[in-house]
Motif scaffolding. Structure first.
Motif, PDB file in Angstrom:
ATOM      1  N   ARG A  21       1.752  23.176 -61.846  1.00 56.52           N
ATOM      2  CA  ARG A  21       1.456  22.383 -60.650  1.00 56.52           C
ATOM      3  C   ARG A  21       2.620  22.550 -59.673  1.00 56.52           C
ATOM      4  O   ARG A  21       3.781  22.407 -60.042  1.00 56.52           O
ATOM      5  CB  ARG A  21       1.196  20.912 -60.977  1.00 56.52           C
ATOM      6  CG  ARG A  21       2.362  20.136 -61.531  1.00 56.52           C
ATOM      7  CD  ARG A  21       2.022  18.653 -61.732  1.00 56.52           C
ATOM      8  NE  ARG A  21       3.235  17.878 -61.977  1.00 56.52           N
ATOM      9  CZ  ARG A  21       3.276  16.573 -62.188  1.00 56.52           C
ATOM     10  NH1 ARG A  21       2.153  15.878 -62.187  1.00 56.52           N
ATOM     11  NH2 ARG A  21       4.418  15.950 -62.389  1.00 56.52           N
ATOM     12  N   GLN A  22       2.291  22.882 -58.450  1.00 62.63           N
ATOM     13  CA  GLN A  22       3.315  23.100 -57.428  1.00 62.63           C
ATOM     14  C   GLN A  22       3.205  22.016 -56.368  1.00 62.63           C
ATOM     15  O   GLN A  22       2.128  21.798 -55.805  1.00 62.63           O
ATOM     16  CB  GLN A  22       3.159  24.485 -56.806  1.00 62.63           C
ATOM     17  CG  GLN A  22       3.448  25.600 -57.797  1.00 62.63           C
ATOM     18  CD  GLN A  22       3.461  26.975 -57.171  1.00 62.63           C
ATOM     19  OE1 GLN A  22       3.017  27.161 -56.047  1.00 62.63           O
ATOM     20  NE2 GLN A  22       3.956  27.948 -57.911  1.00 62.63           N
ATOM     21  N   PRO A  23       4.306  21.304 -56.096  1.00 65.77           N
ATOM     22  CA  PRO A  23       4.250  20.156 -55.189  1.00 65.77           C
ATOM     23  C   PRO A  23       3.957  20.539 -53.741  1.00 65.77           C
ATOM     24  O   PRO A  23       4.383  21.585 -53.256  1.00 65.77           O
ATOM     25  CB  PRO A  23       5.649  19.529 -55.316  1.00 65.77           C
ATOM     26  CG  PRO A  23       6.515  20.607 -55.874  1.00 65.77           C
ATOM     27  CD  PRO A  23       5.638  21.502 -56.682  1.00 65.77           C
ATOM     28  N   ILE A  24       3.222  19.668 -53.068  1.00 67.19           N
ATOM     29  CA  ILE A  24       2.952  19.785 -51.634  1.00 67.19           C
ATOM     30  C   ILE A  24       3.478  18.512 -50.971  1.00 67.19           C
ATOM     31  O   ILE A  24       3.132  17.400 -51.397  1.00 67.19           O
ATOM     32  CB  ILE A  24       1.446  19.979 -51.366  1.00 67.19           C
ATOM     33  CG1 ILE A  24       0.980  21.320 -51.956  1.00 67.19           C
ATOM     34  CG2 ILE A  24       1.142  19.911 -49.879  1.00 67.19           C
ATOM     35  CD1 ILE A  24      -0.524  21.529 -51.923  1.00 67.19           C
ATOM     36  N   LEU A  25       4.323  18.676 -49.955  1.00 62.44           N
ATOM     37  CA  LEU A  25       5.021  17.563 -49.329  1.00 62.44           C
ATOM     38  C   LEU A  25       4.517  17.339 -47.910  1.00 62.44           C
ATOM     39  O   LEU A  25       3.967  18.246 -47.291  1.00 62.44           O
ATOM     40  CB  LEU A  25       6.534  17.840 -49.282  1.00 62.44           C
ATOM     41  CG  LEU A  25       7.360  17.625 -50.554  1.00 62.44           C
ATOM     42  CD1 LEU A  25       6.805  18.367 -51.758  1.00 62.44           C
ATOM     43  CD2 LEU A  25       8.810  18.038 -50.320  1.00 62.44           C
ATOM     44  N   ASP A  26       4.734  16.111 -47.396  1.00 60.30           N
ATOM     45  CA  ASP A  26       4.446  15.852 -45.991  1.00 60.30           C
ATOM     46  C   ASP A  26       5.720  16.049 -45.175  1.00 60.30           C
ATOM     47  O   ASP A  26       6.750  16.466 -45.704  1.00 60.30           O
ATOM     48  CB  ASP A  26       3.836  14.455 -45.803  1.00 60.30           C
ATOM     49  CG  ASP A  26       4.786  13.329 -46.215  1.00 60.30           C
ATOM     50  OD1 ASP A  26       6.000  13.574 -46.360  1.00 60.30           O
ATOM     51  OD2 ASP A  26       4.306  12.193 -46.381  1.00 60.30           O
ATOM     52  N   ASN A  27       5.669  15.727 -43.876  1.00 60.66           N
ATOM     53  CA  ASN A  27       6.842  16.034 -43.044  1.00 60.66           C
ATOM     54  C   ASN A  27       7.979  15.033 -43.186  1.00 60.66           C
ATOM     55  O   ASN A  27       9.025  15.194 -42.564  1.00 60.66           O
ATOM     56  CB  ASN A  27       6.439  16.201 -41.574  1.00 60.66           C
ATOM     57  CG  ASN A  27       5.720  14.990 -41.020  1.00 60.66           C
ATOM     58  OD1 ASN A  27       5.773  13.900 -41.585  1.00 60.66           O
ATOM     59  ND2 ASN A  27       5.015  15.179 -39.914  1.00 60.66           N
ATOM     60  N   THR A  28       7.801  13.997 -44.035  1.00 59.34           N
ATOM     61  CA  THR A  28       8.933  13.142 -44.413  1.00 59.34           C
ATOM     62  C   THR A  28       9.508  13.567 -45.763  1.00 59.34           C
ATOM     63  O   THR A  28      10.352  12.890 -46.328  1.00 59.34           O
ATOM     64  CB  THR A  28       8.511  11.660 -44.493  1.00 59.34           C
ATOM     65  OG1 THR A  28       7.654  11.464 -45.623  1.00 59.34           O
ATOM     66  CG2 THR A  28       7.809  11.208 -43.227  1.00 59.34           C
ATOM     67  N   GLN A  29       8.995  14.670 -46.294  1.00 60.90           N
ATOM     68  CA  GLN A  29       9.368  15.222 -47.593  1.00 60.90           C
ATOM     69  C   GLN A  29       8.957  14.311 -48.755  1.00 60.90           C
ATOM     70  O   GLN A  29       9.575  14.300 -49.812  1.00 60.90           O
ATOM     71  CB  GLN A  29      10.864  15.555 -47.657  1.00 60.90           C
ATOM     72  CG  GLN A  29      11.270  16.581 -46.616  1.00 60.90           C
ATOM     73  CD  GLN A  29      12.636  17.175 -46.844  1.00 60.90           C
ATOM     74  OE1 GLN A  29      12.853  17.860 -47.845  1.00 60.90           O
ATOM     75  NE2 GLN A  29      13.555  16.921 -45.936  1.00 60.90           N
ATOM     76  N   GLY A  30       7.892  13.561 -48.524  1.00 58.57           N
ATOM     77  CA  GLY A  30       7.294  12.783 -49.602  1.00 58.57           C
ATOM     78  C   GLY A  30       6.181  13.588 -50.255  1.00 58.57           C
ATOM     79  O   GLY A  30       5.505  14.396 -49.613  1.00 58.57           O
ATOM     80  N   LEU A  31       5.969  13.371 -51.553  1.00 55.62           N
ATOM     81  CA  LEU A  31       4.958  14.106 -52.315  1.00 55.62           C
ATOM     82  C   LEU A  31       3.573  13.564 -52.001  1.00 55.62           C
ATOM     83  O   LEU A  31       3.339  12.355 -52.100  1.00 55.62           O
ATOM     84  CB  LEU A  31       5.248  13.966 -53.810  1.00 55.62           C
ATOM     85  CG  LEU A  31       4.279  14.644 -54.763  1.00 55.62           C
ATOM     86  CD1 LEU A  31       4.412  16.160 -54.677  1.00 55.62           C
ATOM     87  CD2 LEU A  31       4.528  14.182 -56.192  1.00 55.62           C
ATOM     88  N   ILE A  32       2.643  14.452 -51.624  1.00 54.66           N
ATOM     89  CA  ILE A  32       1.275  13.989 -51.346  1.00 54.66           C
ATOM     90  C   ILE A  32       0.218  14.706 -52.192  1.00 54.66           C
ATOM     91  O   ILE A  32      -0.891  14.218 -52.356  1.00 54.66           O
ATOM     92  CB  ILE A  32       0.926  14.122 -49.845  1.00 54.66           C
ATOM     93  CG1 ILE A  32       1.136  15.558 -49.361  1.00 54.66           C
ATOM     94  CG2 ILE A  32       1.718  13.155 -49.007  1.00 54.66           C
ATOM     95  CD1 ILE A  32      -0.098  16.212 -48.886  1.00 54.66           C
TER      96      ILE A  32
END
Length: 423
Positions: A21-32
């Motif tokens: 599983r590879q993480p995808i982040l939003d522009n606040t660098q939070g995991l979504i």
């Protein structure tokens, strides 16, 4: 060897593929979200057909595996080609948890468009994978997809600016993939990208003069008290001196990941129930949770560190059953392996501050020794697209099977998700 499902489609056994599983982040660098990758374990060059067969197999068994155990509260991006898209396998996936990622190899036909519209009506959402140009097929799919994944690796800045502007104008969400440096992340934020995939967040950016937050400093001081075998009253006093640390510690030890059978309501009870070794573990985890208490999405470093820690602990327990000291050191290696990224310091500087056993130090600094091999395996599976050929030889050196690795990963994912729910 593959077997067949009731409708004649081949189904791959768990032991024949790797899961990542590879993480995808939003522009606040939070995991979504996570992209879920299912890769054939067959020797030789990567085989796209085998990989998609593995994907279809996992879809067929999604209910048994439990998507929520793999991604927690996050969304899951899953690759689909024409065969998978047109098959009944898709219906096994929870539409509210999944983004179907249409591979660049898909040839767009009226039948494909109709199938996407049918699935969209059933609640599924779609992304386009590996977009590097506004091709005819991409433009035909544009009305029925929500997210455009742009492969920024080797793309010229002018081309990236033009492409991103065009898709933003069309009202699409943009996901930059293969983001490997903070500079690339910042550039994509400036261009209006919404989501980011890549391990830039796990790379240490060493900043001279950077200081720990007050809460991180308090945690480090408490860890030092534990290492020096201070008495219980001194440890409890240290916890009480930082109200936020005490509250966060109580919240985390009451999360499902702590495995306690009853609620802990006081710090003295937490210290007594957990014991010093377990308290040390939760303090290590709390270091990652502290910078994220602003209320935004889950910290990707927290998720990656806790997953590595638990995975290494489970490997160690498989290799030397019943040896708690061995398993605890393996957990420490996994948790500490990202502290250079967390603190913006070199790993050597961190080890100088946090006393660790020689074998732990060797694993963290040079990936040597048995703990180093376990850490390499965890890192290889995270980077499965480039490191797949290294997985089987490393498993053999550790005396582990693919099936054991997959089972341990699922357990580590589930544990990490439960820890995050208490962070």
């Amino acid at each position: 060897m593959a077997t067949h499902s009731g409708n004649g489609d081949p189904v791959v056994h768990l032991r024949e593929f790797f899961l990542a599983r590879q993480p995808i982040l939003d522009n606040t660098q939070g995991l979504i979200a996570y992209e879920l990758l299912f890769r054939s374990a067959a020797a030789g060059p990567a085989n796209v057909t085998d990989d998609l067969l593995a994907t279809a197999s996992v879809m067929a068994n999604a209910a048994e595996m439990g998507m929520e155990n793999v991604v927690g509260s996050s969304l899951a991006f899953v690759n689909v080609d024409v065969t998978v898209l047109m098959s009944d396998f898709v219906s096994f996936l929870p539409h509210d948890k999944v983004i179907l990622e249409i591979l660049e190899s898909v040839k767009v036909t009226p039948e494909v468009i109709a199938r996407i519209e049918q699935l969209a009506a059933a609640g599924f959402r779609f992304a386009l994978d590996d977009v590097i140009a506004a091709s005819e097929d991409v433009l035909r799919l544009l009305p029925v997809v929500e997210i455009i994944k742009v492969d920024i690796r080797d793309m010229a800045q002018d081309d990236l600016e033009l492409l991103s502007a065009r898709f933003k104008l069309a009202g699409k969400k943009l996901l930059a993939e293969k983001v490997e440096t903070i500079e690339e992340f910042e550039n994509c934020v400036r261009l209006g990208f919404d989501y980011f995939q890549g391990y830039y967040f796990a790379r240490p950016v060493v900043l001279v003069g950077r200081k720990l937050s007050p809460s991180q400093l308090a945690i480090m001081q408490l860890m030092e008290l534990l290492r020096s075998d201070a008495d219980g009253s001194a440890i409890e006093r240290a916890i009480k001196q930082d109200a936020s640390m005490g509250l966060n510690l109580l919240r985390m030890v009451n999360s499902p990941g702590a495995g306690l059978t009853h609620r802990v309501d006081s710090l003295s009870q937490a210290v007594m129930v957990l014991g010093r070794r377990q308290l040390q573990r939760w303090l290590q985890i709390l270091l990652y949770a502290e910078p994220n208490k602003s209320g935004r999405s889950v910290s990707p470093l927290l998720m990656l560190a806790t997953t590595r820690g638990k995975l290494l602990e489970l490997m160690a327990d498989q290799i030397h059953p019943g040896n708690r000291g061995y398993a605890e050191r393996a957990f420490t290696v996994g948790i500490m392996s990202l502290m250079d990224a967390l603190f913006g310091q070199t790993m050597q500087a961190i080890i100088d501050q946090i006393g660790v056993a020689d074998e732990v130090s060797q694993a963290l600094l040079a990936r040597r020794g048995p703990y180093g091999e376990m850490l390499k395996l965890a890192e290889y599976i995270e980077r499965i697209e480039v490191a797949r050929p290294l997985l089987v030889p490393t498993l053999r050196r550790l005396g582990l099977s693919i099936e054991q690795l997959n089972a341990m990963q699922l357990a580590a994912f589930e544990w990490s998700n439960s820890v995050a729910s208490g962070a």
